[in-house]
Design an enzyme around this catalytic site. Sequence first.
Site, PDB file in Angstrom:
ATOM      1  N   GLU A 132     -22.890 -10.569  10.001  1.00 51.62           N
ATOM      2  CA  GLU A 132     -22.700 -11.166   8.674  1.00 51.62           C
ATOM      3  C   GLU A 132     -24.017 -11.186   7.900  1.00 51.62           C
ATOM      4  OE1 GLU A 132     -21.398 -15.258   8.760  1.00 51.62           O
ATOM      5  OE2 GLU A 132     -20.480 -15.066   6.785  1.00 51.62           O
ATOM      6  N   GLU A 135       0.827  -1.210   0.000  1.00 52.70           N
ATOM      7  CA  GLU A 135       0.000   0.000   0.000  1.00 52.70           C
ATOM      8  C   GLU A 135       0.864   1.264   0.000  1.00 52.70           C
ATOM      9  OE1 GLU A 135      -2.748  -0.762   3.327  1.00 52.70           O
ATOM     10  OE2 GLU A 135      -4.080  -1.760   1.913  1.00 52.70           O
ATOM     11  N   GLU A 162     -12.561  -2.722  11.845  1.00 54.23           N
ATOM     12  CA  GLU A 162     -12.570  -1.886  10.642  1.00 54.23           C
ATOM     13  C   GLU A 162     -13.740  -2.222   9.716  1.00 54.23           C
ATOM     14  OE1 GLU A 162      -8.911  -1.975   8.452  1.00 54.23           O
ATOM     15  OE2 GLU A 162      -9.750  -0.840   6.777  1.00 54.23           O
ATOM     16  N   ASP A 177      -8.546  -9.002   3.583  1.00 55.57           N
ATOM     17  CA  ASP A 177      -8.287  -7.940   4.547  1.00 55.57           C
ATOM     18  C   ASP A 177      -9.359  -7.877   5.625  1.00 55.57           C
ATOM     19  OD1 ASP A 177      -7.111  -5.806   5.757  1.00 55.57           O
ATOM     20  OD2 ASP A 177      -7.519  -4.363   4.176  1.00 55.57           O
TER      21      ASP A 177
HETATM   22  C1  GCV Z   1      -2.341   0.122   8.420  1.00 55.65           C
HETATM   23  C2  GCV Z   1      -6.052  -2.192   5.506  1.00 55.65           C
HETATM   24  C3  GCV Z   1      -6.417  -0.923   6.225  1.00 55.65           C
HETATM   25  C4  GCV Z   1      -5.231   0.014   6.315  1.00 55.65           C
HETATM   26  C5  GCV Z   1      -4.073  -0.724   7.002  1.00 55.65           C
HETATM   27  C6  GCV Z   1      -3.749  -1.959   6.154  1.00 55.65           C
HETATM   28  C7  GCV Z   1      -2.635  -2.804   6.758  1.00 55.65           C
HETATM   29  O1  GCV Z   1      -5.858  -1.953   4.160  1.00 55.65           O
HETATM   30  O2  GCV Z   1      -7.503  -0.310   5.577  1.00 55.65           O
HETATM   31  O3  GCV Z   1      -5.618   1.143   7.042  1.00 55.65           O
HETATM   32  O4  GCV Z   1      -2.947   0.093   7.143  1.00 55.65           O
HETATM   33  O5  GCV Z   1      -4.902  -2.769   6.075  1.00 55.65           O
HETATM   34  O6  GCV Z   1      -2.963  -3.821   7.345  1.00 55.65           O
HETATM   35  O7  GCV Z   1      -1.478  -2.463   6.610  1.00 55.65           O
END
Ligand code: GCV
Length: 672
Positions: free
Chosen positions: A504, A281, A388, A360
């Site tokens: 879920e 990322e 999240e 994720d």
């Molecule tokens: C810390 C996801 C989250 C990101 C996070 C990333 C990761 O994409 O949305 O905020 O970044 O995971 O685990 O590195």
Amino acid sequence: MNEFEKCWLNYNRADIVPEYIKQIDTVICESNSHIAENAVNEVCIAMKDIYGIEINRASSDKTNGSIILKIFDENDQKYAGTFTPDKEGYVIYFVKENNNIIVASASDAGVLYGVFRLFRELIIHGMSEDMLICENPQIPFRMINHWDNMAGDIERGYSGNSFFYDDYKIIIDDRTKMYARLMSSVGINAITINNVNVHKIETELITDTYLSEVKQISDIFNSYGIKLYLSINFAAPMELSDIDNCDPLNEDVVAWWEKATAHIYEIIPNFGGFLVKADSEGRPGPFTYGRTHAEGANMLARVIKPYGGIVVWRCFVYNCRQDWRDRKTDRARAGYDNFAGLDGQFEDNVILQIKNGPMDFQIREPVSPLFGGLKATNIFLEFQIAQEYTGQQIDICYLVPMWKEVLDFNTYATETATVKNIVSGKEYGNAVCGIAGVTNTGNDSNWTGHDFSAANLYGFARLCFNPELSSEEIAKEWAAITYKDDLVRKNVYEIIIDSRSTYEKYTSPLGIGWMVNPNSHYGPFVDGYEYDRWGTYHRADRNGIGQDRTVKYGTGYTAQYNEPWATRYENVETTPEELLLFFHYTKYDYVLSTGKTLIQHIYDTHFEGVDEINVMIDKWKEVKGLVDDKIYERVYERMNRQLYNATEWCDRVNTYFYRMSGISDEKGRTIY
Ligand code: GCV
């Protein structure tokens, strides 16, 4: 400083003080280490808070009425039978003749864990004359990862701001100590205190600008048996010196890390090591220089090895610049494609940290195939305690059942290679392995935003200590030490226990994932990521929905699993139904094992999800007046937000698929 409460250490006052407790007036402990001092303090705090009894420390010649904290010896062995505690394990027993309670371990840290365990036991079950508790932690590294930024915010934080940083300054206050107590009370032994996305300012945490304060936090942690770790920026030599690259094979880069690391250990001799997010990322990493992740991680590992440090290297490496038109590139494949071929090439102080699923932290994903692909590499399993994609600590979602499924999953790398056997070190006989959790804490007064999210933090740690505990046991335990009233305990248990399934039901169906608002990741937006670069597509059209990840027609992802999983996932009929859409594009009129069509399943589960929230709210209303008003109101307020969110999800998802498919709900409910 924000006010803070004590979570599960908010010992409720007992109505009746048992006789054996009334006899106790002293605590005895020969060791004077910082950890032992804290163990003694914890005995005093618990005796006072739970029973209203002030006790003092006595010398070891006092023979009765004591809680005795000690290093395990032959005398304890007589009580412990065949069990012997290791450095973090303990034996707890009661000697009726002299009314002493003994907590013994091979180290002071184990004694401290034993003290917390003793009082949990007394609160929940009371004590029998033949009490004997013998326990060793099953997972060697039990780590918490903070995604706290020095600006004071927290990436994916849903409980206020950081309690470690404010406006680029480090905060060390009573809350730091309370946090160490909370983590120690459930056996956490490792904590990273900054985000894996290491910005320019956090890169400096390993320099003199901040090291002396980091040391102060480390000292507090150490005194509760916890080691401190830092997330580092792989490009730190470029950010902090004149070196113009961070190629891991460049001698100048290596020399830079050697010097920086030597200095860290000079200031913090007990420093744990580094956590690294590289080539992920947008973060820098070895790929830029044509190097592998083994070359990147090993460089740091060799540098830190002389000090006994470790390098935790994340496997969350994938192409986040995909084209939605491209049906062959599959984000789910990335972890395995990038790391499985490197098995056996890492230094013995490198640990690969793998997210539980290949995507994720969605509400439903298969277990990452990488766990079954690495046999000669140290592994940490990464869970996300922060919610999240699972309700952001507004919606109740008790995650322990999901984590249990992951831990129990047999990768079939061998007959016995379950994820828990791998990360406990039992499978391949390695001592450097464990579980890491991205935490859900912040500076909200209750630490976790929603009061019930504390059950996830607590449950995460309890599972790390003993992955054999059931979701039910953990939920009951947490409710029992958090709340005093029986009805509150019962109703809270009933509210949380199936909440993952409820969440879920009203969100994305059968393993497809996402469908959330971009960036915030809260609330429904079915096409939110459908034409985006992140590789997270549902591929719905007028006939059906789902990603084809088969070898025969799709991305070939199913082949990353060992048999029998590869074949099971390859075929629609043998794919576990809860993951159907993760693996297969499926028509709306496909009939599930329940006899319902896929589209009817989507409609029914979404309506059910909303109904279940209403039941939860009713259960909470029943306890009004039995919990503190402040707590009642803040939970009630979040539950209403959850109801709104669930309704929004239900209506949008159902409407989307009704419009897509043109198939009506057979029960004739309102779809817009
Ligand atoms: C810390 C996801 C989250 C990101 C996070 C990333 C990761 O994409 O949305 O905020 O970044 O995971 O685990 O590195």
